[in-house]
Enzyme design. Structure first.
Site, PDB file in Angstrom:
ATOM      1  CB  SER A  25      -0.779   0.005   1.182  1.00 53.43           C
ATOM      2  OG  SER A  25      -1.781   1.008   1.280  1.00 53.43           O
ATOM      3  CG  HIS A  52      -4.305  -0.791  -1.104  1.00 52.46           C
ATOM      4  ND1 HIS A  52      -4.091  -0.719   0.093  1.00 52.46           N
ATOM      5  CD2 HIS A  52      -4.834  -2.005  -1.156  1.00 52.46           C
ATOM      6  CE1 HIS A  52      -4.339  -1.679   0.951  1.00 52.46           C
ATOM      7  NE2 HIS A  52      -4.871  -2.571   0.221  1.00 52.46           N
ATOM      8  CG  ASP A 144      -5.838  -5.322   2.261  1.00 50.28           C
ATOM      9  OD1 ASP A 144      -6.480  -6.320   2.429  1.00 50.28           O
ATOM     10  OD2 ASP A 144      -5.744  -5.030   1.029  1.00 50.28           O
TER      11      ASP A 144
END
Length: 345
Positions: A25, A52, A144
């Protein structure tokens, strides 16, 4: 998966030892380029990379990765056959997944507010490749990918994370280490050497476990955006909370992990972050409302036709200004504590 009839011959897959899924990310571009620089061109794995990405924005990540190292990289295309020694990079607005040695680009429900989501990628390779799956979690915030690494381990695969002190944003790999779902923590530059050694090793493999919920969640992520609510109900009881994406009820899959009837998935940290975002948005509306109220009260006080009316509107303006200052101070402190200076979709 229903509707997919791809087939791959033994000869086509003979050189492929397995699949490496790499997710990140914030700070991920820098981490991915360092990983790519260290990947040997003859690595006997297909490599899937997901970052992401905003759904509507163009991405040049595949070109960046392709220039970074000896292994060729390309933007993932739906249905493409996986090949060893190639990197397939996620595209905006789609989960990067795999089925029957092929790439699947899914518009399934977002997870932790993301599509592509790292948990969806890792879960997919866990289901598709079992002990031949490798998951690597890189720089990022929140958590995540942590549940996805757990899925890979549960199917007998291998899990890595970037060393927190090597990551621009250490929260994501640190959360994986805290959850005890990582076999090794290495620097981004060391990932390639670790994978090459892993490919040459005759390691003892974990006995894979079978979890029907894992396969159900994988099917949900591969489905259209509106999942069958009856399937989600099989994952767990109602939690009493609602989904930030659709305001539907959330089922509790496990403690601290939720899915709504549409299929949106949330970890506890991501859900808290989404609530923080909602709170900030609501308070910013309140700030604008109080600013207008203050300006109006001051104007009415200045134009008052009598002393009594002036006193009334002046008191209202003073009260509103005090409330506005308190709210501004609270927002400033909250942004400092969370490291958020604005809002992102």
């Amino acid at each position: 998966m229903a509707g997919i009839t791809y087939g791959v011959t033994e000869a086509q897959n003979r050189s492929m030892r397995g699949v490496v899924a790499i997710g990140g990310s914030a700070g991920g571009v820098e981490a991915f380029t360092r990983v790519a620089a260290g990947l040997p061109a003859d690595l006997p794995y297909a490599v899937l990379m997901a970052l992401h990405l905003p759904a509507q924005s163009p991405s040049v990540l595949a070109q960046i990765i392709d220039r970074a190292g000896p292994m060729p990289a390309e933007a993932a295309t739906d249905g493409a056959r996986l090949q060893a020694g190639r990197i397939y990079v996620a595209v905006p607005g789609h989960h990067l997944m795999t089925y029957d040695h092929r790439i699947v680009l899914s518009s399934g429900p977002s997870e932790n507010g993301h599509r592509p989501a790292l948990n969806a990628l890792f879960r997919s390779v866990a289901v598709a490749f079992g002990p031949d799956a490798v998951g690597v979690l890189m720089s990022g915030v929140l958590d995540d990918g942590v549940l996805g690494l757990a899925a890979i381990r549960s199917r007998g695969g291998t899990t890595l994370c970037q060393s927190p002190d090597d990551a621009l944003f250490a929260a994501m790999p640190r959360n994986a280490l805290r959850a005890d779902v990582v076999d090794a923590a290495v620097s981004a530059a060391e990932v390639g050497a670790f994978l090459a050694e892993l490919a040459d090793s005759t390691r003892d493999r974990r006995a894979p476990s079978h979890d029907e919920r894992l396969e159900l969640e994988n099917r949900i992520a591969m489905s259209e955006r509106l999942a069958d609510g009856s399937d989600v109900e099989k994952l767990g009881p109602p939690s009493g909370f609602t989904c930030p994406d659709c305001n539907g009820s959330l089922q509790m899959v496990t403690e601290g992990y939720f899915r709504c009837h549409v299929g949106h998935a949330w970890t506890a940290d991501a859900l808290l972050s989404a609530r923080d975002q909602e709170t900030r948005s609501a308070l910013m509306v309140a700030v604008r409302s109080l600013q207008e109220k203050s300006r109006l009260a001051h104007r009415l006080a200045d134009g008052a036709v009598s002393a009594a009316v002036r006193v009334r509107y002046t008191a209202l303006a003073t009260e509103t200004d005090k409330a506005l200052e308190v709210l501004k101070d609270w927002l400033a402190n909250a942004e400092t504590e969370t490291g958020v200076a604005g809002t992102d979709d």
